[in-house]
Design a protein around this motif. Sequence first.
Motif, PDB file in Angstrom:
ATOM      1  N   PHE A 118     -29.322 -23.568  33.551  1.00  0.00           N
ATOM      2  CA  PHE A 118     -30.429 -23.761  32.614  1.00  0.00           C
ATOM      3  C   PHE A 118     -31.614 -22.912  33.073  1.00  0.00           C
ATOM      4  N   LEU A 119     -32.237 -22.199  32.142  1.00  0.00           N
ATOM      5  CA  LEU A 119     -33.444 -21.442  32.444  1.00  0.00           C
ATOM      6  C   LEU A 119     -34.640 -22.316  32.092  1.00  0.00           C
ATOM      7  N   TRP A 120     -35.347 -22.787  33.120  1.00  0.00           N
ATOM      8  CA  TRP A 120     -36.500 -23.673  32.900  1.00  0.00           C
ATOM      9  C   TRP A 120     -37.763 -22.841  32.761  1.00  0.00           C
ATOM     10  N   LEU A 121     -38.484 -23.061  31.685  1.00  0.00           N
ATOM     11  CA  LEU A 121     -39.630 -22.231  31.356  1.00  0.00           C
ATOM     12  C   LEU A 121     -40.910 -22.758  32.004  1.00  0.00           C
ATOM     13  N   GLU A 122     -41.799 -21.835  32.302  1.00  0.00           N
ATOM     14  CA  GLU A 122     -43.128 -22.180  32.786  1.00  0.00           C
ATOM     15  C   GLU A 122     -44.139 -21.871  31.690  1.00  0.00           C
ATOM     16  N   PHE A 123     -45.197 -22.698  31.622  1.00  0.00           N
ATOM     17  CA  PHE A 123     -46.152 -22.584  30.532  1.00  0.00           C
ATOM     18  C   PHE A 123     -47.554 -22.359  31.067  1.00  0.00           C
ATOM     19  N   GLU A 124     -48.246 -21.437  30.434  1.00  0.00           N
ATOM     20  CA  GLU A 124     -49.609 -21.118  30.839  1.00  0.00           C
ATOM     21  C   GLU A 124     -50.550 -22.288  30.592  1.00  0.00           C
ATOM     22  N   PHE A 125     -50.302 -23.041  29.528  1.00  0.00           N
ATOM     23  CA  PHE A 125     -51.234 -24.095  29.127  1.00  0.00           C
ATOM     24  C   PHE A 125     -50.694 -25.492  29.413  1.00  0.00           C
ATOM     25  N   GLY A 126     -49.731 -25.602  30.307  1.00  0.00           N
ATOM     26  CA  GLY A 126     -49.224 -26.906  30.707  1.00  0.00           C
ATOM     27  C   GLY A 126     -47.978 -27.315  29.951  1.00  0.00           C
ATOM     28  N   GLY A 127     -47.214 -28.200  30.581  1.00  0.00           N
ATOM     29  CA  GLY A 127     -45.966 -28.652  29.995  1.00  0.00           C
ATOM     30  C   GLY A 127     -44.801 -28.317  30.903  1.00  0.00           C
ATOM     31  N   HIS A 128     -43.709 -29.034  30.736  1.00  0.00           N
ATOM     32  CA  HIS A 128     -42.538 -28.807  31.570  1.00  0.00           C
ATOM     33  C   HIS A 128     -41.316 -29.379  30.868  1.00  0.00           C
ATOM     34  N   GLY A 129     -40.155 -29.134  31.473  1.00  0.00           N
ATOM     35  CA  GLY A 129     -38.930 -29.732  30.963  1.00  0.00           C
ATOM     36  C   GLY A 129     -38.384 -29.071  29.716  1.00  0.00           C
ATOM     37  N   VAL A 130     -38.576 -27.751  29.569  1.00  0.00           N
ATOM     38  CA  VAL A 130     -38.024 -27.000  28.440  1.00  0.00           C
ATOM     39  C   VAL A 130     -37.051 -25.961  28.984  1.00  0.00           C
ATOM     40  N   PHE A 131     -35.832 -25.980  28.461  1.00  0.00           N
ATOM     41  CA  PHE A 131     -34.845 -25.010  28.941  1.00  0.00           C
ATOM     42  C   PHE A 131     -34.357 -24.109  27.813  1.00  0.00           C
ATOM     43  N   VAL A 132     -33.862 -22.943  28.242  1.00  0.00           N
ATOM     44  CA  VAL A 132     -33.223 -21.988  27.343  1.00  0.00           C
ATOM     45  C   VAL A 132     -31.809 -21.769  27.838  1.00  0.00           C
ATOM     46  N   ILE A 133     -30.863 -21.728  26.910  1.00  0.00           N
ATOM     47  CA  ILE A 133     -29.487 -21.418  27.270  1.00  0.00           C
ATOM     48  C   ILE A 133     -28.844 -20.650  26.119  1.00  0.00           C
ATOM     49  N   SER A 134     -28.052 -19.652  26.437  1.00  0.00           N
ATOM     50  CA  SER A 134     -27.447 -18.800  25.410  1.00  0.00           C
ATOM     51  C   SER A 134     -26.144 -19.396  24.899  1.00  0.00           C
ATOM     52  N   LYS A 135     -25.703 -18.896  23.764  1.00  0.00           N
ATOM     53  CA  LYS A 135     -24.410 -19.329  23.233  1.00  0.00           C
ATOM     54  C   LYS A 135     -23.299 -19.006  24.218  1.00  0.00           C
ATOM     55  N   ALA A 136     -23.360 -17.821  24.826  1.00  0.00           N
ATOM     56  CA  ALA A 136     -22.329 -17.420  25.780  1.00  0.00           C
ATOM     57  C   ALA A 136     -22.242 -18.406  26.936  1.00  0.00           C
ATOM     58  N   GLU A 137     -23.390 -18.853  27.431  1.00  0.00           N
ATOM     59  CA  GLU A 137     -23.392 -19.816  28.536  1.00  0.00           C
ATOM     60  C   GLU A 137     -22.899 -21.185  28.082  1.00  0.00           C
ATOM     61  N   LEU A 138     -23.262 -21.581  26.881  1.00  0.00           N
ATOM     62  CA  LEU A 138     -22.772 -22.858  26.356  1.00  0.00           C
ATOM     63  C   LEU A 138     -21.256 -22.859  26.250  1.00  0.00           C
ATOM     64  N   LEU A 139     -20.695 -21.741  25.808  1.00  0.00           N
ATOM     65  CA  LEU A 139     -19.238 -21.640  25.695  1.00  0.00           C
ATOM     66  C   LEU A 139     -18.587 -21.602  27.077  1.00  0.00           C
ATOM     67  N   LYS A 140     -19.208 -20.925  28.010  1.00  0.00           N
ATOM     68  CA  LYS A 140     -18.652 -20.810  29.359  1.00  0.00           C
ATOM     69  C   LYS A 140     -18.524 -22.174  30.026  1.00  0.00           C
ATOM     70  N   PHE A 141     -19.504 -23.049  29.772  1.00  0.00           N
ATOM     71  CA  PHE A 141     -19.505 -24.357  30.424  1.00  0.00           C
ATOM     72  C   PHE A 141     -19.157 -25.485  29.464  1.00  0.00           C
ATOM     73  N   LYS A 142     -18.517 -25.136  28.375  1.00  0.00           N
ATOM     74  CA  LYS A 142     -18.216 -26.095  27.317  1.00  0.00           C
ATOM     75  C   LYS A 142     -17.427 -27.300  27.837  1.00  0.00           C
ATOM     76  N   ALA A 143     -16.503 -27.047  28.743  1.00  0.00           N
ATOM     77  CA  ALA A 143     -15.657 -28.132  29.260  1.00  0.00           C
ATOM     78  C   ALA A 143     -16.484 -29.212  29.948  1.00  0.00           C
ATOM     79  N   LEU A 144     -17.605 -28.836  30.532  1.00  0.00           N
ATOM     80  CA  LEU A 144     -18.451 -29.796  31.229  1.00  0.00           C
ATOM     81  C   LEU A 144     -19.150 -30.736  30.257  1.00  0.00           C
ATOM     82  N   PHE A 145     -19.389 -30.257  29.037  1.00  0.00           N
ATOM     83  CA  PHE A 145     -20.142 -31.043  28.072  1.00  0.00           C
ATOM     84  C   PHE A 145     -19.284 -32.009  27.254  1.00  0.00           C
ATOM     85  N   VAL A 146     -17.978 -31.863  27.356  1.00  0.00           N
ATOM     86  CA  VAL A 146     -17.066 -32.715  26.578  1.00  0.00           C
ATOM     87  C   VAL A 146     -17.016 -34.106  27.224  1.00  0.00           C
TER      88      VAL A 146
END
Length: 301
Positions: free
Chosen positions: A273-301
Motif C-alpha cells: 500500500f502506498l500511504w500518502l502524506e498531506f500538506e494540510f493534515g490527514g492520514h490513512g489514505v492509500f493508493v494501489i494499482s489494478k496490477a497490484e490488486l490482481l497480484k495480491f488477489k488471493a490474499l483478499f479472498v
Amino acid sequence: MNSLSYQQQTIQQCINIGEQLFIDAEIYFGHGTDNAADEALWLVFYQLGLSWDAEDFILNEVVSENDFDALISLYERRINERIPAAYLTGEAWFAGIPFAVNKSVLVPRSPLAELINNHFEPWLEKAHSSILDLCTGSGCIGIASALYIQDSRVLLSDISDAAIDVAKVNINRHELTGRVDAVVSDLFDNIPKQAFDLIVSNPPYVDAKDLAEMPPEYHAEPVLGLASGADGLDFTRRLLREAPDYLSDDGVLIVEVGNSWVNLEAAFPEVPFLWLEFEFGGHGVFVISKAELLKFKALFV
C-alpha cells in the motif's frame, strides 16, 4: 444561557458570546471547524444570512432582538444536542465548495480534498477520465472531482437511498447533470460493468473501539457511514477483492481508512500500500494499482 438577554449586541459580540458558550460547554469540533470562534462565526453568518465575502465592517452592525434570540436558540441546540453545525445550517464546505447536507450523510471532511485540488496527479493523467466515488454520501468527493477535473465523467454510489437523494441535490446545485450520475448500490452490486480510471472511496472504516470512544457529535451522524466491523475493515476487504473488475488497465484505487490503516497493514503485510502524506493534515489514505490488486488477489479472498 437563559440569563442572556438582548442588549443591542453587534454581530461581533454575538460571535464572542457563542465562542465563550462553546468553550464553557467543552463541545467537540471537527466537522468543519476546529475552534469555538469559527464555530460561532459559522452559525452567526448562517442565522443572519451573511455572505462569506462580506466586508469586515459588517461585524460592527447591531443585530435585531429576534435574530439575537434565534442565535441563542441555535447555540443551545449545538450545545445541548451536540449536533454538528453543518446539520444545523444544512450546509458544509469541502474542497472550497458548498454542499447541502443533512443527517442522512456524514459531514464532509477528508484529506482527499487535497488530492482533488491537485487533480489526483500523478495517478490520473488521462483526458476524459472516468471516476467512481464509492460511499459518496453527500457526493462531495465525486462532485468536487468533476468540478476540478472538467473533462471527467463521474459516477456516485452509496448503499443509502437517502444519501443518494442528497447527492442528487448537490449534482443539480452544481449544474453537473449529464456529467455526474448517482446510483444506489452496495459496493459494486448495482454498478454498471465498466473500467474506471479511478475508484476513490471514503468508506465506513471506524473500528468498534474508536466508535465507542467517539465524541457525541459523531454519534449524530449515520452509523452506516462510520462503522465497519471490529477492525474497521469489513468494507475495505470487499473493496480490495472486487475493485480490479471495475478498473482500467492503468487504473488506481484510492481509499481513506483513517486510524484503521494500522489494522490494514497488519492484515495484509505483503501488500505494498502506498500511504500518502498531506500538506494540510490527514492520514490513512492509500493508493494501489489494478496490477497490484490482481497480484495480491488471493490474499483478499
